[in-house]
Design a protein around this motif. Structure first.
Motif, mmCIF file in Angstrom:
data_model
loop_
_atom_site.group_PDB
_atom_site.id
_atom_site.type_symbol
_atom_site.label_atom_id
_atom_site.label_comp_id
_atom_site.label_asym_id
_atom_site.label_seq_id
_atom_site.Cartn_x
_atom_site.Cartn_y
_atom_site.Cartn_z
ATOM 1 N N GLY A 161 6.876 5.443 8.324
ATOM 2 C CA GLY A 161 5.798 4.548 8.733
ATOM 3 C C GLY A 161 6.182 3.084 8.640
ATOM 4 O O GLY A 161 7.342 2.736 8.366
ATOM 5 N N SER A 162 5.186 2.240 8.861
ATOM 6 C CA SER A 162 5.409 0.793 8.882
ATOM 7 C C SER A 162 4.365 0.082 8.025
ATOM 8 O O SER A 162 3.254 0.595 7.810
ATOM 9 N N LEU A 163 4.748 -1.084 7.553
ATOM 10 C CA LEU A 163 3.836 -1.963 6.833
ATOM 11 C C LEU A 163 4.173 -3.389 7.214
ATOM 12 O O LEU A 163 5.332 -3.706 7.526
ATOM 13 N N THR A 183 10.236 1.987 -1.976
ATOM 14 C CA THR A 183 9.157 1.856 -2.951
ATOM 15 C C THR A 183 9.535 0.844 -4.022
ATOM 16 O O THR A 183 10.579 0.947 -4.653
ATOM 17 N N ASN A 235 9.657 -1.386 9.086
ATOM 18 C CA ASN A 235 9.543 -0.170 9.880
ATOM 19 C C ASN A 235 10.456 0.910 9.322
ATOM 20 O O ASN A 235 11.337 0.636 8.505
ATOM 21 N N GLY A 261 0.816 -1.199 0.000
ATOM 22 C CA GLY A 261 0.000 0.000 0.000
ATOM 23 C C GLY A 261 0.848 1.246 0.000
ATOM 24 O O GLY A 261 2.055 1.188 -0.261
ATOM 25 N N LEU A 262 0.195 2.358 0.303
ATOM 26 C CA LEU A 262 0.853 3.662 0.340
ATOM 27 C C LEU A 262 1.060 4.060 1.795
ATOM 28 O O LEU A 262 0.124 4.014 2.594
ATOM 29 N N VAL A 263 2.276 4.434 2.118
ATOM 30 C CA VAL A 263 2.603 4.828 3.486
ATOM 31 C C VAL A 263 3.567 6.004 3.445
ATOM 32 O O VAL A 263 4.346 6.133 2.490
ATOM 33 N N GLN A 264 3.517 6.833 4.452
ATOM 34 C CA GLN A 264 4.443 7.958 4.530
ATOM 35 C C GLN A 264 5.800 7.493 5.039
ATOM 36 O O GLN A 264 5.897 6.491 5.768
ATOM 37 N N VAL A 303 4.430 -1.586 -2.838
ATOM 38 C CA VAL A 303 4.665 -0.751 -1.662
ATOM 39 C C VAL A 303 5.156 0.600 -2.158
ATOM 40 O O VAL A 303 6.135 0.661 -2.895
ATOM 41 N N VAL A 339 6.214 4.422 -0.751
ATOM 42 C CA VAL A 339 6.531 5.240 0.415
ATOM 43 C C VAL A 339 6.676 6.681 -0.050
ATOM 44 O O VAL A 339 7.543 6.985 -0.871
#
Length: 126
Positions: free
Chosen positions: A15-17, A90, A83, A9-12, A122, A124
């Protein structure tokens, strides 16, 4: 063996996934299961791997210290917790399985993995 990856997904940045990979089609025993990633215009890069028997873990230089790979043997699922994500993380992340007896120096070689999932994106953002 079929592999299905979830969790991209999209995360700043920062952040964590958590990525998940579910294996089906056979019971895992001595395989090595892991993740590679590929960003546009770049070669595939080793991220992390875990030995199904014994649980030995290996990490690529780019994610070591920021990621953790684990497995649930009862559910034939591998997880990748990432993390402190950076824009350079990305990529499309691929879940992989090798049923070869890999030595440590082979763990990061994509050619040694015969089974690849469809990939999960992913992204970022900075």
């Amino acid at each position: 063996v079929q592999l299905q990856a979830f969790g991209g997904g999209l995360v700043q940045a920062g952040g964590s996934l958590r990525l998940s990979c579910a294996a089906s089609g056979r019971t895992l025993s001595r395989e090595t299961v892991g993740w590679f990633r590929q960003a546009p215009g770049k070669e595939r890069e080793f991220v992390a791997a875990i030995r199904w028997s014994g649980g030995g873990k290996y990490y690529g230089d780019a994610v070591r210290g920021r990621s953790a790979i684990s497995r649930n043997t009862a559910e034939s699922t591998v997880y990748l917790q990432m993390n402190s994500l950076k824009p350079e993380d990305t990529a499309v992340y691929y879940c992989v399985i090798s049923d070869l007896s890999l030595i440590a120096s082979e763990i990061g070689n994509p050619a040694r993995y015969g089974y690849w999932g469809q990939g999960t994106q992913v992204t970022v953002s900075s």
